[in-house]
Write a protein that holds these residues in place. Structure first.
Motif, PDB file in Angstrom:
ATOM      1  N   CYS A   5       0.846  -1.199   0.000  1.00 56.30           N
ATOM      2  CA  CYS A   5       0.000   0.000   0.000  1.00 56.30           C
ATOM      3  C   CYS A   5       0.881   1.249   0.000  1.00 56.30           C
ATOM      4  O   CYS A   5       1.708   1.451   0.899  1.00 56.30           O
ATOM      5  CB  CYS A   5      -0.913   0.000   1.221  1.00 56.30           C
ATOM      6  N   HIS A  47      -4.143   1.294   8.412  1.00 54.93           N
ATOM      7  CA  HIS A  47      -4.707   1.031   7.096  1.00 54.93           C
ATOM      8  C   HIS A  47      -6.199   0.717   7.175  1.00 54.93           C
ATOM      9  O   HIS A  47      -6.610  -0.249   7.812  1.00 54.93           O
ATOM     10  CB  HIS A  47      -3.983  -0.146   6.412  1.00 54.93           C
ATOM     11  N   HIS A  96      -6.189   3.177   0.359  1.00 53.11           N
ATOM     12  CA  HIS A  96      -5.960   3.499   1.770  1.00 53.11           C
ATOM     13  C   HIS A  96      -6.708   4.816   1.940  1.00 53.11           C
ATOM     14  O   HIS A  96      -6.352   5.812   1.292  1.00 53.11           O
ATOM     15  CB  HIS A  96      -4.451   3.646   2.035  1.00 53.11           C
TER      16      HIS A  96
END
Ligand code: AMP
Ligand code: ZN
Length: 112
Positions: A5, A47, A96
């Motif tokens: 991410c 997250h 995210h």
């Protein structure tokens, strides 16, 4: 931390960002492709994929930080826009959750 991410990597310090505000739970940094004279992203450090996944305390921290950023960037008085693009049709490209803080020009819609 989710290794693949992008915004988790920014939180971890592995990807550079122009940070403007940080607390224990949130980070705010300039968008790399600004859509307005002021364009800052506020993210939770933990997250969460999208706006509906955040717990209320985290969502509150993000909103509080967004207003703090608007004041610090000098756009709070004239006004600003907060945007959470969500999912494919919402135009979300980074999964995210992030709050766009946009301002510095008129953002009325429809234009005119
Ligand atoms: P969204 O389309 O709502 O998912 O927004 C993602 C935003 O992240 C876009 O406005 C991008 O310009 C921004 N962005 C992508 N990579 C970076 C980066 N490395 N640093 C700062 N902003 C980024
Ligand atoms: Zn993440």
């Amino acid at each position: 931390m989710t290794a693949d991410c992008l915004f988790c990597r920014i939180v971890a310090g592995g990807v550079p960002a122009r940070v403007v505000h940080e607390t224990d739970t949130v980070l705010a940094f300039h968008d790399i492709t600004p859509q307005a004279p002021t364009h800052v992203l506020v993210i939770p450090k933990a997250h969460f994929t999208a706006v509906g996944d955040m717990d209320p305390a985290t969502a509150g921290d993000v909103l509080q930080a967004a207003h703090h950023v608007a004041k610090a960037e000098g756009i709070a008085e004239d006004g600003y826009r907060l945007v959470f693009n969500t999912g494919r049709d919402g135009g979300q490209t980074v999964f995210h959750v992030h709050c766009h803080v946009l301002g510095g020009r008129s953002l009325t819609w429809p234009p005119g």
